[in-house]
Scaffold this active site. Sequence first.
Site, PDB file in Angstrom:
ATOM      1  N   LYS A   1      12.745   6.273  13.547  1.00 43.52           N
ATOM      2  CA  LYS A   1      13.183   6.805  12.252  1.00 43.52           C
ATOM      3  C   LYS A   1      14.551   7.495  12.401  1.00 43.52           C
ATOM      4  CE  LYS A   1       9.541   5.603   9.765  1.00 43.52           C
ATOM      5  NZ  LYS A   1       9.619   4.682   8.628  1.00 43.52           N
TER       6      LYS A   1
ATOM      7  N   TYR B   1       7.912   6.623  17.240  1.00 39.47           N
ATOM      8  CA  TYR B   1       7.973   6.648  15.767  1.00 39.47           C
ATOM      9  C   TYR B   1       9.152   7.514  15.342  1.00 39.47           C
ATOM     10  CZ  TYR B   1       6.602   7.600  10.921  1.00 39.47           C
ATOM     11  OH  TYR B   1       6.577   7.726   9.549  1.00 39.47           O
TER      12      TYR B   1
ATOM     13  N   SER C   1       0.835  -1.213   0.000  1.00 40.34           N
ATOM     14  CA  SER C   1       0.000   0.000   0.000  1.00 40.34           C
ATOM     15  C   SER C   1       0.861   1.252   0.000  1.00 40.34           C
ATOM     16  CB  SER C   1      -0.941   0.001   1.217  1.00 40.34           C
ATOM     17  OG  SER C   1      -0.214   0.247   2.393  1.00 40.34           O
TER      18      SER C   1
ATOM     19  N   THR D   1      -1.575   8.944   2.248  1.00 36.84           N
ATOM     20  CA  THR D   1      -1.683   7.481   2.370  1.00 36.84           C
ATOM     21  C   THR D   1      -2.479   7.166   3.635  1.00 36.84           C
ATOM     22  OG1 THR D   1       0.222   7.160   3.820  1.00 36.84           O
ATOM     23  CG2 THR D   1       0.688   7.261   1.440  1.00 36.84           C
TER      24      THR D   1
HETATM   25  N1  NAP Z   1       2.445   8.973   4.464  1.00 37.80           N
HETATM   26  C1  NAP Z   1       3.195   9.842   5.117  1.00 37.80           C
HETATM   27  O1  NAP Z   1       2.801  11.004   5.324  1.00 37.80           O
HETATM   28  C2  NAP Z   1       4.565   9.424   5.600  1.00 37.80           C
HETATM   29  C3  NAP Z   1       5.367  10.426   6.161  1.00 37.80           C
HETATM   30  C4  NAP Z   1       6.630  10.079   6.611  1.00 37.80           C
HETATM   31  C5  NAP Z   1       7.085   8.789   6.499  1.00 37.80           C
HETATM   32  N2  NAP Z   1       6.285   7.827   5.960  1.00 37.80           N
HETATM   33  C6  NAP Z   1       6.838   6.471   5.866  1.00 37.80           C
HETATM   34  O2  NAP Z   1       6.597   5.933   4.588  1.00 37.80           O
HETATM   35  C7  NAP Z   1       6.550   4.504   4.676  1.00 37.80           C
HETATM   36  C8  NAP Z   1       5.334   4.006   3.914  1.00 37.80           C
HETATM   37  O3  NAP Z   1       4.166   4.411   4.611  1.00 37.80           O
HETATM   38  P1  NAP Z   1       2.825   4.839   3.836  1.00 37.80           P
HETATM   39  O4  NAP Z   1       2.645   6.273   4.049  1.00 37.80           O
HETATM   40  O5  NAP Z   1       2.839   4.284   2.475  1.00 37.80           O
HETATM   41  O6  NAP Z   1       1.723   4.123   4.765  1.00 37.80           O
HETATM   42  P2  NAP Z   1       0.890   2.776   4.568  1.00 37.80           P
HETATM   43  O7  NAP Z   1      -0.010   2.888   3.394  1.00 37.80           O
HETATM   44  O8  NAP Z   1       0.296   2.480   5.890  1.00 37.80           O
HETATM   45  O9  NAP Z   1       1.997   1.694   4.205  1.00 37.80           O
HETATM   46  C9  NAP Z   1       2.760   1.048   5.176  1.00 37.80           C
HETATM   47  C10 NAP Z   1       3.355  -0.192   4.557  1.00 37.80           C
HETATM   48  O10 NAP Z   1       4.141  -0.859   5.540  1.00 37.80           O
HETATM   49  C11 NAP Z   1       3.756  -2.224   5.616  1.00 37.80           C
HETATM   50  N3  NAP Z   1       3.848  -2.699   6.990  1.00 37.80           N
HETATM   51  C12 NAP Z   1       3.321  -2.134   8.114  1.00 37.80           C
HETATM   52  N4  NAP Z   1       3.552  -2.907   9.176  1.00 37.80           N
HETATM   53  C13 NAP Z   1       4.244  -3.994   8.725  1.00 37.80           C
HETATM   54  C14 NAP Z   1       4.760  -5.156   9.342  1.00 37.80           C
HETATM   55  N5  NAP Z   1       4.615  -5.394  10.657  1.00 37.80           N
HETATM   56  N6  NAP Z   1       5.392  -6.057   8.563  1.00 37.80           N
HETATM   57  C15 NAP Z   1       5.543  -5.854   7.238  1.00 37.80           C
HETATM   58  N7  NAP Z   1       5.082  -4.783   6.594  1.00 37.80           N
HETATM   59  C16 NAP Z   1       4.434  -3.856   7.326  1.00 37.80           C
HETATM   60  C17 NAP Z   1       2.284  -2.237   5.172  1.00 37.80           C
HETATM   61  O11 NAP Z   1       1.957  -3.502   4.623  1.00 37.80           O
HETATM   62  P3  NAP Z   1       0.991  -4.585   5.324  1.00 37.80           P
HETATM   63  O12 NAP Z   1      -0.096  -3.833   6.010  1.00 37.80           O
HETATM   64  O13 NAP Z   1       0.554  -5.441   4.177  1.00 37.80           O
HETATM   65  O14 NAP Z   1       1.878  -5.297   6.261  1.00 37.80           O
HETATM   66  C18 NAP Z   1       2.295  -1.178   4.082  1.00 37.80           C
HETATM   67  O15 NAP Z   1       2.659  -1.746   2.851  1.00 37.80           O
HETATM   68  C19 NAP Z   1       6.544   4.161   6.160  1.00 37.80           C
HETATM   69  O16 NAP Z   1       7.839   3.757   6.545  1.00 37.80           O
HETATM   70  C20 NAP Z   1       6.186   5.483   6.834  1.00 37.80           C
HETATM   71  O17 NAP Z   1       6.731   5.577   8.132  1.00 37.80           O
HETATM   72  C21 NAP Z   1       5.028   8.121   5.506  1.00 37.80           C
END
Ligand code: NAP
Length: 264
Positions: free
Chosen positions: A158, A154, A15, A189
């Site tokens: 990071k 968190y 995702s 997201t």
């Molecule tokens: N969106 C933002 O604003 C933002 C900002 C800063 C940093 N980030 C970082 O960007 C990255 C991607 O996040 P996103 O925004 O795309 O959110 P997201 O849609 O919630 O995606 C998170 C991803 O991590 C996987 N995941 C979560 N827990 C897991 C586990 N225990 N084992 C294996 N996989 C796991 C999920 O897959 P499953 O659920 O299938 O396990 C999913 O594919 C993350 O590292 C997040 O910290 C996002």
Amino acid sequence: MDFTGKTLWITGASSGIGKAVAIEFSYKKAHLILSGRSEEALHKVASVCQNNGSTTWVVPFDLGDEKSVREAAKTVLEKEKIIDGLYHFGGVSQRSFVDETPLSVDRRIFEINFFGTITLTKAVLPIMIKNGGGQIGVTTSIVGKFGISYRSSYSASKQALHGFFESLRAENVKNKILVSMIIPGRIQTNISVNALNKDGDIYNKMDAGQDQGKSVSTTAKIIVKKLQRERKEILVGGSELIMVHIRRFFPRLYYYLSSRIKPL
Ligand SMILES: NC(=O)c1ccc[n+]([C@@H]2O[C@H](COP(=O)([O-])OP(=O)(O)OC[C@H]3O[C@@H](n4cnc5c(N)ncnc54)[C@H](OP(=O)(O)O)[C@@H]3O)[C@@H](O)[C@H]2O)c1
């Protein structure tokens, strides 16, 4: 870095940002190993990537379970003799205050974001070194550069990734290991929906910050372009990125603002 035909392993591919980056890579006809927990969601992403000309392999595992990460790595490395790129997008956010969060939740966040990520990296790194190099992309966050409220572990997990991977880079320049730290601001997201609350349950709310954030497809295009250029730090997001520069150049302003920023 030219991704055409390369073998690229992407976590968090089920995702959000990881999924969008996997789809971007698929236009380069790369061989994609797609990981996350949700096998069904990963197969859907795989099918989109295949339609774009990539080959795919879905390898589900739980980043919070060391055994599951190790087994996935063993399975992949028995078959794939080369991993050109390893891109960590898998992660979980937090929505809880320090004084209400039990240590078990802090540890869970670290297990997934930090230990899961480094466990997989340690499994793949020797193969990259043996094959003469590779690229590692690590997704942190702007709160990997500074702390704000409601994100204590968190942010800490990071920031720990920055320390770990800067050391890994320093040790492995001679081995041609490229390390890119991917630092998103607010991206549209489900990261807040999937975040852990004080009880370790799913927070289940879309924050305004994410809802009004940068689109995930534009984010993925920026990330892939900058990975291609082998950038050491990839900041991606909107006006919130200014806080990274405020923290660095105007710390007193950061101290003032950080206690006033609405964290949602
Ligand atoms: N969106 C933002 O604003 C933002 C900002 C800063 C940093 N980030 C970082 O960007 C990255 C991607 O996040 P996103 O925004 O795309 O959110 P997201 O849609 O919630 O995606 C998170 C991803 O991590 C996987 N995941 C979560 N827990 C897991 C586990 N225990 N084992 C294996 N996989 C796991 C999920 O897959 P499953 O659920 O299938 O396990 C999913 O594919 C993350 O590292 C997040 O910290 C996002």
